[in-house]
Design an enzyme around this catalytic site. Structure first.
Site, PDB file in Angstrom:
ATOM      1  CD  GLU A  85      -1.827   2.340   4.519  1.00 52.91           C
ATOM      2  OE1 GLU A  85      -2.011   3.461   4.022  1.00 52.91           O
ATOM      3  OE2 GLU A  85      -1.246   1.417   3.914  1.00 52.91           O
ATOM      4  CD  GLU A 112       3.712   3.269   4.146  1.00 49.17           C
ATOM      5  OE1 GLU A 112       2.753   2.491   4.137  1.00 49.17           O
ATOM      6  OE2 GLU A 112       4.144   3.799   5.199  1.00 49.17           O
TER       7      GLU A 112
END
Length: 258
Positions: free
Chosen positions: A115, A135
């Site tokens: 990210e 995740e």
């Protein structure tokens, strides 16, 4: 030896921010995010800087994402309104910087590390770098705008494999998918950056700043609040809490759909 978790190097017409928590795979904690934010604010005010390189020390990891010991200590409410919200604010500062930004991905970019890289204008990577959003395997979602930015960078099928299944891409697969711009060998980096800053200096800085603003305005889906809210909710689930414990204990998670 410099113990700061983020280092700054002035290279004249461009600068370099270097993640410096190699013993923790450059996992981001609160102090690291604060240091990074401080440098971004200073860089924005420096008209002499035309380009920013973001990289990390060592050769194995660019960034392993958010430090689980940091974010797992938050309550669900504070997870959203502090950890995720502040991280998104800092990553947005990087994304909206008026300078050209380049993520020089020296190693694996995982979760929040990917990210972070996706907040830069350009991304180059070493041949051995790996990219993933794991995740989901922790019963969590990417909180720092990962879903929006991966969907904006790669095709739908690859994005779904990465986000729903935690698929890992190598550097060449990442380039083919559009996640990075180029694969660059370590010994070729100096030449690559010399050529890139020469390109940047041929462009008007005010025009670059406004074009970046328009690109971001036209591609931003304004999903920061949704990322923040859902990450907070997910952190409170039994699945996420048991999976993070299993990760810390180096065990495989057992999901109970709770």
């Amino acid at each position: 030896m410099n113990t700061n978790s983020v280092l700054y190097e002035d290279r004249g017409n461009y600068c370099c921010l270097i993640l410096n928590r190699e013993d923790k795979c450059h996992a981001l904690n609160e102090d690291m995010i604060e240091e990074f934010d401080h440098y971004l604010k200073e860089i924005e005010k420096n008209d002499a800087v035309r380009m920013v390189e973001l990289t990390a020390t060592g050769d194995k990891f660019f960034c392993a994402g958010g430090d689980i010991k940091s974010w797992s200590a938050y309550s669900a409410l504070d997870m959203g309104r502090q950890w995720i919200k502040h991280g998104n604010e800092v990553f947005d500062r990087l994304r909206n910087l008026s300078k050209v930004t380049v993520a020089n991905i020296n190693g694996h970019a995982i979760g929040g590390g990917l990210e972070l890289a996706l907040s830069c204008d350009f991304r180059i990577a070493r041949p051995k770098a790996k990219f993933s959003t794991p995740e989901v395997t922790l019963g969590m979602i990417p909180g720092w705008m990962g879903i929006e930015r991966i969907l904006a960078s790669v095709n739908q099928s690859t994005a779904r494999e990465m986000l729903l299944l935690g698929r890992r891409l190598d550097a060449h697969q990442a380039k083919d998918a559009g996640l990075i711009n180029e694969v660059v060998e370590k010994e070729e980096l100096a030449q690559w950056f010399a050529a890139k800053i020469a390109e940047v200096e041929k462009c008007g800085p005010v025009a670059v700043a406004h074009i970046k603003h328009l690109i971001n305005a036209l591609t931003n889906k304004n999903s920061a609040y949704e990322h923040q809210l859902l990450a907070a909710l997910m952190s409170a689930t039994e699945d996420c809490q048991s999976a993070t414990r299993a990760f810390a204990e180096k065990n495989s998670p057992v999901f109970m759909n709770k």
